[in-house]
Design a protein around this motif. Sequence first.
Motif, short mmCIF file in Angstrom:
data_model
loop_
_atom_site.label_atom_id
_atom_site.label_comp_id
_atom_site.label_asym_id
_atom_site.label_seq_id
_atom_site.Cartn_x
_atom_site.Cartn_y
_atom_site.Cartn_z
N TYR A 32 36.37 28.26 33.60
CA TYR A 32 37.10 28.18 34.86
C TYR A 32 37.28 29.60 35.40
N GLU A 33 36.69 29.85 36.56
CA GLU A 33 36.74 31.18 37.16
C GLU A 33 37.36 31.05 38.56
N MET A 34 38.36 31.88 38.83
CA MET A 34 39.08 31.68 40.09
C MET A 34 38.30 32.19 41.30
N LEU A 54 29.80 50.23 34.65
CA LEU A 54 30.35 50.27 33.30
C LEU A 54 29.28 50.80 32.37
N THR A 55 29.68 51.34 31.24
CA THR A 55 28.68 51.75 30.28
C THR A 55 28.74 50.84 29.05
N LEU A 56 27.56 50.39 28.68
CA LEU A 56 27.43 49.58 27.46
C LEU A 56 27.19 50.54 26.31
N SER A 114 26.03 48.07 36.65
CA SER A 114 27.17 47.67 37.48
C SER A 114 27.80 46.41 36.88
N ARG A 115 29.09 46.29 37.09
CA ARG A 115 29.81 45.17 36.50
C ARG A 115 29.24 43.85 37.01
N SER A 116 28.93 43.82 38.31
CA SER A 116 28.42 42.56 38.87
C SER A 116 27.07 42.20 38.26
N GLY A 299 39.30 40.05 25.17
CA GLY A 299 39.00 40.96 26.28
C GLY A 299 40.26 41.59 26.85
N ASP A 300 40.20 41.91 28.15
CA ASP A 300 41.34 42.59 28.79
C ASP A 300 42.61 41.74 28.75
N ALA A 301 42.47 40.44 28.63
CA ALA A 301 43.67 39.59 28.55
C ALA A 301 44.47 39.93 27.29
N GLY A 312 36.42 49.32 27.15
CA GLY A 312 37.13 48.07 27.49
C GLY A 312 36.24 46.85 27.32
N MET A 313 35.12 46.86 28.02
CA MET A 313 34.23 45.70 27.95
C MET A 313 33.55 45.62 26.58
N ASN A 314 33.19 46.78 26.04
CA ASN A 314 32.53 46.79 24.72
C ASN A 314 33.45 46.19 23.66
C1 LIG Z 1 37.23 52.34 36.53
C2 LIG Z 1 36.89 51.56 35.32
C3 LIG Z 1 35.81 51.92 34.54
C4 LIG Z 1 35.49 51.22 33.39
N1 LIG Z 1 34.42 51.62 32.63
C5 LIG Z 1 34.11 50.93 31.52
C6 LIG Z 1 32.96 51.31 30.75
O1 LIG Z 1 32.26 52.26 31.07
N2 LIG Z 1 32.67 50.58 29.62
C7 LIG Z 1 33.45 49.53 29.22
O2 LIG Z 1 33.16 48.93 28.18
N3 LIG Z 1 34.54 49.15 29.95
C8 LIG Z 1 34.87 49.81 31.08
N4 LIG Z 1 35.94 49.42 31.83
C9 LIG Z 1 36.74 48.26 31.38
C10 LIG Z 1 36.08 46.94 31.81
O3 LIG Z 1 35.95 46.87 33.21
C11 LIG Z 1 36.95 45.78 31.34
O4 LIG Z 1 37.33 45.98 30.01
C12 LIG Z 1 36.17 44.47 31.44
O5 LIG Z 1 35.85 44.19 32.77
C13 LIG Z 1 37.02 43.35 30.84
O6 LIG Z 1 36.33 42.15 30.99
P1 LIG Z 1 37.12 40.78 30.94
O7 LIG Z 1 36.07 39.73 31.17
O8 LIG Z 1 37.99 40.71 29.74
O9 LIG Z 1 38.15 40.82 32.18
P2 LIG Z 1 37.84 40.92 33.72
O10 LIG Z 1 36.63 41.71 33.95
O11 LIG Z 1 39.10 41.33 34.39
O12 LIG Z 1 37.51 39.39 34.13
C14 LIG Z 1 38.52 38.42 34.15
C15 LIG Z 1 38.05 37.26 35.01
O13 LIG Z 1 39.05 36.24 34.97
C16 LIG Z 1 39.24 35.72 36.27
N5 LIG Z 1 40.62 35.21 36.35
C17 LIG Z 1 41.77 35.93 36.36
N6 LIG Z 1 42.83 35.11 36.41
C18 LIG Z 1 42.36 33.85 36.42
C19 LIG Z 1 42.98 32.56 36.49
N7 LIG Z 1 44.31 32.41 36.54
N8 LIG Z 1 42.18 31.47 36.49
C20 LIG Z 1 40.83 31.59 36.44
N9 LIG Z 1 40.20 32.78 36.39
C21 LIG Z 1 40.95 33.89 36.38
C22 LIG Z 1 38.98 36.90 37.19
O14 LIG Z 1 38.59 36.46 38.47
C23 LIG Z 1 37.86 37.64 36.46
O15 LIG Z 1 36.59 37.24 36.88
C24 LIG Z 1 36.28 50.11 32.99
C25 LIG Z 1 37.37 49.72 33.78
C26 LIG Z 1 37.68 50.43 34.93
C27 LIG Z 1 38.85 50.00 35.74
#
Ligand SMILES: Cc1cc2nc3c(=O)[nH]c(=O)nc-3n(C[C@H](O)[C@H](O)[C@H](O)COP(=O)(O)OP(=O)(O)OC[C@H]3O[C@@H](n4cnc5c(N)ncnc54)[C@H](O)[C@@H]3O)c2cc1C
Length: 474
Positions: A32-34, A54-56, A114-116, A299-301, A312-314
């Motif tokens: 489920y993605e918002m 982002l860097t892997l 890129s993240r996308s 993850g970030d949660a 962060g992503m790694n």
């Molecule tokens: C400037 C910057 C540079 C960075 N560089 C790096 C890097 O070089 N290497 C690295 O490893 N990390 C890097 N990071 C960290 C990385 O971006 C995050 O750790 C990573 O995106 C986390 O992924 P995630 O899927 O846990 O969370 P997110 O990427 O935040 O994805 C969460 C998803 O959940 C969805 N969502 C949120 N709430 C809800 C809800 N209630 N219901 C349904 N969906 C919901 C959102 O729409 C989103 O798509 C960087 C971060 C920043 C800010």
Amino acid sequence: MSSFKVFIVGGGPVGALAGLYAAQRGFEVEIYEMRDEYNQPHTATAFSTKSISLTLSERGIKSLRHSKCQNLAERILSKTVPVYGQKVHGRTKSGLTTRRIPYDVHGQALYAISRSEINYSLLQELSKFPNVRVFYKHKLSGLDMKQKSATFQNISRPREPDHEAKFDLLIGADGAHSTTRFYLSRYAKINISQKWEDIFGVNSPSPRDIPFLWTVCICGPNMISCCLPAQIRKEHLPVICLPPKASSWSSLRSTSPDITPDLIPTDSLQKQFKSNLHHPMIDIRCSPYHYQDSCVLIGDAAHAMVPFYGQGMNTGFEDVRILFEDFLDQRRTLPSTPYDLSLTHSVQQKEPLDTPAAIIGDYLEQYTKFRQPDVHIINELALQNYKELRQGVLKVSYRVRKQIEEFLCFYAPQLGWATQYRMVAFETMRYTEVLRRVRKQGLILSSVAWSCLVVLSIDFLFSLRLSKVADVLV
Ligand SMILES: Cc1cc2nc3c(=O)[nH]c(=O)nc-3n(C[C@H](O)[C@H](O)[C@H](O)COP(=O)(O)OP(=O)(O)OC[C@H]3O[C@@H](n4cnc5c(N)ncnc54)[C@H](O)[C@@H]3O)c2cc1C
């Protein structure tokens, strides 16, 4: 296909990878993605608020490889740009200076993407699985962890009643401002710490106007940029501008940033600083990550960190690998298993277990206990790296230690000596182990330094005494 239902909240990079791991194990997966679905990696409308590169690094790459999706890691790596080091741009009385700092003495690189693009590749891979359904524009709006029931608001049809569904396990991968974590806190005795750092990111609205994708913290004596090939650099130059030691973000707001105009024209820098959105950087830690057998955060949660170690992503990808391979897959060693494993080739399907809930709950508890100390350490190291980038890279002690460690790593690899950066980015040992080794190495280096100092002092005093005796004799 298994009847075991795994819900994943959040289709970001970490949620999408978790979806692949769950799908490979034959579970019935619902993501489920918002945000909205996007059809091309670069349009990325769905994820435009995070149009960052982002860097892997090794942990992320290993987790992609272990997804067992054919060539997934290689396909993603082919879209990346290797980054071999940083450049520190500074200003002295005599003018502008630039120093190149390689990430690794063995020439290893981080891989920028890129993240996308990475998110798109993972979601594309998910679409190949018949046992995965992705619900875009669905936002988690309610969660009953005891009844294992979740409600989602369909954002495109707000007048319709919320979509309610039952799950066996819900994985919260909904980022730093996680709604899942909010609901978890109603059920589990969860400790959460959230700290806003005085660091802000500034996104560039259009890479055409301004030649980089994101900048962090404008102003100050040092600015760090990644060493990307020239053709990429024109469009995607990740730059970190670090404020001087005493400055805070609020004090910078009243001034006009101005540094290395040969790299970034001053007026362009000032335009970005004043007009673009400022994204604050946050450090979030919590524990536990789970509630019984119902829910687990990844993850970030579970752990949002400042981006200065690029982990962060790694780390989020590593959460997925460890959660599935080291904990949920332990079921293989049990006499029977709660779910159908028919899609997992190496394992035969077995009889259902009487109390699967207790067993999964036990694994989730073990996962929290195992993972939490590591994750807290990388949050801390990311903050420390920010301080190092800000001040340390110029400190003599920092540079001497780095050079000694690189020398030992290169010429005496059998000693197992490595810089902290190498252990974090290019190896996959536990972060707790990284810290243990860094401390041990520091202790050995300082003992050697002190011993040398003592020997030299004794030698000096001894020669002083000898010369006095010689004077007396003469
Ligand atoms: C400037 C910057 C540079 C960075 N560089 C790096 C890097 O070089 N290497 C690295 O490893 N990390 C890097 N990071 C960290 C990385 O971006 C995050 O750790 C990573 O995106 C986390 O992924 P995630 O899927 O846990 O969370 P997110 O990427 O935040 O994805 C969460 C998803 O959940 C969805 N969502 C949120 N709430 C809800 C809800 N209630 N219901 C349904 N969906 C919901 C959102 O729409 C989103 O798509 C960087 C971060 C920043 C800010």
